[in-house]
Design a protein around this motif. Structure first.
Motif, short mmCIF file in Angstrom:
data_model
loop_
_atom_site.label_atom_id
_atom_site.label_comp_id
_atom_site.label_asym_id
_atom_site.label_seq_id
_atom_site.Cartn_x
_atom_site.Cartn_y
_atom_site.Cartn_z
N ASP A 39 -14.03 -61.67 42.46
CA ASP A 39 -15.12 -62.04 41.56
C ASP A 39 -16.20 -60.96 41.46
N ARG A 40 -16.22 -60.03 42.40
CA ARG A 40 -17.22 -58.97 42.35
C ARG A 40 -16.85 -57.87 41.34
N LEU A 41 -15.67 -58.00 40.74
CA LEU A 41 -15.20 -57.03 39.75
C LEU A 41 -15.01 -57.78 38.42
N PRO A 42 -16.08 -58.03 37.68
CA PRO A 42 -16.00 -58.89 36.50
C PRO A 42 -15.40 -58.25 35.26
N VAL A 43 -15.22 -56.94 35.28
CA VAL A 43 -14.67 -56.22 34.13
C VAL A 43 -13.41 -55.49 34.57
N ILE A 44 -12.33 -55.67 33.82
CA ILE A 44 -11.07 -54.98 34.10
C ILE A 44 -10.67 -54.19 32.86
N SER A 45 -10.43 -52.91 33.06
CA SER A 45 -9.92 -52.05 31.99
C SER A 45 -8.55 -51.55 32.42
N PHE A 46 -7.52 -52.01 31.71
CA PHE A 46 -6.13 -51.72 32.09
C PHE A 46 -5.43 -50.99 30.97
N THR A 47 -4.71 -49.93 31.32
CA THR A 47 -3.81 -49.26 30.38
C THR A 47 -2.43 -49.23 31.00
N LYS A 107 -12.80 -63.45 33.23
CA LYS A 107 -13.25 -62.05 33.31
C LYS A 107 -13.17 -61.39 31.94
N HIS A 108 -13.92 -60.30 31.80
CA HIS A 108 -13.80 -59.49 30.58
C HIS A 108 -12.68 -58.47 30.82
N VAL A 109 -11.61 -58.58 30.06
CA VAL A 109 -10.43 -57.72 30.26
C VAL A 109 -10.16 -56.93 28.99
N THR A 110 -10.11 -55.61 29.13
CA THR A 110 -9.71 -54.73 28.04
C THR A 110 -8.30 -54.25 28.32
N LEU A 111 -7.42 -54.38 27.34
CA LEU A 111 -6.02 -54.00 27.52
C LEU A 111 -5.63 -52.96 26.47
N GLU A 112 -5.20 -51.80 26.94
CA GLU A 112 -4.62 -50.78 26.07
C GLU A 112 -3.14 -50.71 26.44
N LEU A 113 -2.30 -51.29 25.57
CA LEU A 113 -0.91 -51.53 25.94
C LEU A 113 0.04 -50.68 25.09
N GLY A 114 1.22 -51.19 24.84
CA GLY A 114 2.27 -50.38 24.23
C GLY A 114 2.28 -50.40 22.72
N GLY A 115 3.28 -49.75 22.18
CA GLY A 115 3.49 -49.72 20.74
C GLY A 115 4.91 -49.28 20.44
N ASN A 116 5.29 -49.37 19.17
CA ASN A 116 6.51 -48.69 18.71
C ASN A 116 6.17 -48.09 17.35
N ALA A 117 5.32 -47.07 17.44
CA ALA A 117 4.62 -46.54 16.27
C ALA A 117 5.56 -46.06 15.18
N ALA A 118 5.15 -46.37 13.95
CA ALA A 118 5.94 -46.00 12.77
C ALA A 118 5.26 -44.88 12.00
N ALA A 119 6.09 -43.97 11.51
CA ALA A 119 5.66 -42.96 10.54
C ALA A 119 6.30 -43.31 9.21
N VAL A 120 5.49 -43.63 8.22
CA VAL A 120 5.97 -44.02 6.90
C VAL A 120 5.89 -42.82 5.97
N VAL A 121 6.96 -42.53 5.27
CA VAL A 121 6.97 -41.43 4.30
C VAL A 121 7.25 -42.05 2.93
N LEU A 122 6.23 -42.05 2.07
CA LEU A 122 6.36 -42.66 0.75
C LEU A 122 6.96 -41.70 -0.26
N ALA A 123 7.35 -42.22 -1.41
CA ALA A 123 8.11 -41.45 -2.40
C ALA A 123 7.35 -40.26 -2.95
N ASP A 124 6.00 -40.34 -2.98
CA ASP A 124 5.23 -39.23 -3.56
C ASP A 124 5.10 -38.04 -2.62
N TRP A 125 5.51 -38.21 -1.38
CA TRP A 125 5.45 -37.11 -0.40
C TRP A 125 6.78 -36.34 -0.49
#
Length: 480
Positions: free
Chosen positions: A219-227, A243-261
């Protein structure tokens, strides 16, 4: 003689009763040993942080800013040394490790600047009759001690994103580095120890993962920042609902290439950036390109270029300046990536290049015809593997981006400003990068995701807001 690295307990060096080894993932050589804090020492650090909280919160801005400036300066002075250490711990190619140190230099510099200019706001309250003679001052104050839990893939810069904002707002921090890469954080501790920060305002504790639940629950650690991983992150959040928890988690990032490129230069640029940023940390970045979603009008020409650019990525000893892609953090990580690609192939996917493991290294890989039930289609690979997907319209492309449990960042290659604003409006992600891969991150911008990619935002100013709350002072009886 092998060096055993001490940890930092309330700002001073300390040793525990046991240690563990950190080994280079490329050649297995011993990087160093790290002392493990005892339960009593962890308790001492937490108690010191809790005791320091009111003192640190009251520390003048110039003291905090000067400390942050000092860290920034010393990191810059020790760039090559620390970059070599990151490469040894993590397997990251040296050129990317140097870049990581440079980013951490900037993070601490921005934190110093923000510490100086965080002034709060004022507001007159006599806009209604009941507020006559009243005036408000709104300032932000720390929520309390921060427990920062850092990952292995950016062992200095993602540590910086927890430590620097905490110091900037006057919040004590207990930092827990990743077991695979703790030494970079311990070297940062050396630099922090050169400052005049109050005793107890920071500790760097290489606590084993299995010992973390007790710290998370404290309880003495009220803020958690996790990656880290979404599985662990949400387990933490669910276990401490108040508690106040900040989560920086995963992804499966996409790169989109549109027809005008569609010009030769356009396609070469997209292929170059996609190839680089699907492999730049061995794919071990939450915003590495994992999916390419290309319009049918440009798909064939783009695929040819991507495969060629991926094959041009130089692999090998990460300490070599010419190497683009080093090993993964360990052999188990490479075996997992291998098993996921094998699963995709068994379900009909074609490997256009790569698909070979050697120890902890996995060759830069491009996969086509990925079936929806393959693990690669939905999970975060966290390795140098890229999948290709053909679509027939912008509607279909944006729907494919959103067809994911994750929502961290997306890149959209287009010249159409309307398409750019549409992407910003429709894509369910924390950041949209136009004309480049999704892997771009400026460390001062708000960074974070939606859905299973987490909650809260990093970026110095935004993390400072996350670690603090507004407190209102109302003055009465004033002639305004």
């Amino acid at each position: 003689m092998t060096t055993t690295h001490e940890f930092w307990l309330a700002g001073r060096r300390a040793s525990g009763e046991s240690d563990f080894e950190v080994r280079h993932s490329f050649d297995g050589s011993l990087v160093g040993k790290v002392s493990v804090p005892t339960d009593a020492q962890v308790e001492e650090a937490v108690a010191a942080a809790a005791a320091a909280a009111p003192v640190f919160a009251a520390t003048p801005a110039h003291v905090r800013a000067a400390a942050l400036d000092h860290v920034s300066k010393r990191l810059a002075e020790r760039t090559e040394e620390i970059a070599r250490l990151i490469t040894a711990e993590n397997g990251k190619p040296i050129k990317w490790a140097r870049g990581e140190v440079g980013r951490a230099v900037s993070v601490f510099r921005w934190a110093a600047e923000e510490a100086r200019r965080t002034n709060g706001e004022t507001m007159r309250l006599d806009t209604d009759p009941g507020g006559t003679g009243r005036f408000a001052v709104v300032r932000r104050f720390p929520k309390g001690v921060v427990l920062g839990i850092a990952p292995f893939n950016f062992p200095l810069n993602l540590v910086a994103h927890k430590v620097a904002p905490a110091i900037a707002v006057g919040a004590p921090i207990i930092l827990k580095p990743a077991p695979a890469t703790p030494i970079s954080a311990l070297v940062l501790g050396e630099i922090l120890a050169e400052t005049d920060l109050p005793a107890g305002s920071w500790s760097v504790l290489p606590v084993p993962n299995e010992k973390m639940p007790a710290l998370v629950q404290d309880d003495r650690l009220p803020v958690i920042s996790f990656t880290g991983s979404d599985k662990v992150g949400y387990q933490i959040m669910d276990s401490v609902p108040r508690k106040h928890v900040t989560l920086e988690l995963g992804g499966n990032a996409a790169a989109v290439v549109l027809a005008d490129w569609n010009s030769e230069a356009d396609l070469d640029w997209a292929a170059t950036r996609i190839a680089m940023f699907s492999n730049y940390q061995g794919g071990q970045s939450c915003i590495s390109v994992q999916r390419v979603i290309a319009d049918a009008a440009v798909y064939d020409a783009l695929v040819e270029r991507i495969v060629a650019k991926v094959q041009d990525q130089v692999t090998g000893d990460p300490s070599d300046d010419s190497v683009d892609v080093g090993p993964l953090v360990d052999e188990n990580a490479a075996k997992r990536v291998e098993s996921w690609v094998d699963d995709a192939v068994a379900k009909g996917a074609k490997v256009l290049t790569g698909g070979v493991r050697e120890g902890a290294a996995y060759a830069p890989t491009v996969v086509a015809d990925l079936s929806d039930d393959a693990i690669l289609a939905t999970a975060e690979v966290f390795g140098p593997v890229l999948s290709l997907h053909k679509v027939n319209s912008t509607d279909e492309a944006f729907a494919a981006v959103n067809d994911s449990a994750f929502g961290l960042q997306a890149g959209v290659f287009t010249h159409d400003v309307q398409a750019a604003f549409r992407a910003h409006r429709e894509l369910q992600v924390g950041g949209v990068i136009i004309g480049d891969a999704p892997s771009y991150r400026a460390d001062q911008m708000p960074y974070g995701g939606v859905k299973d990619s987490g909650v809260g935002r990093e970026g110095v100013k935004y993390a400072m807001e996350d670690f603090t709350y507004e407190r209102v002072l109302v003055l009465t009886g004033l002639d305004l």
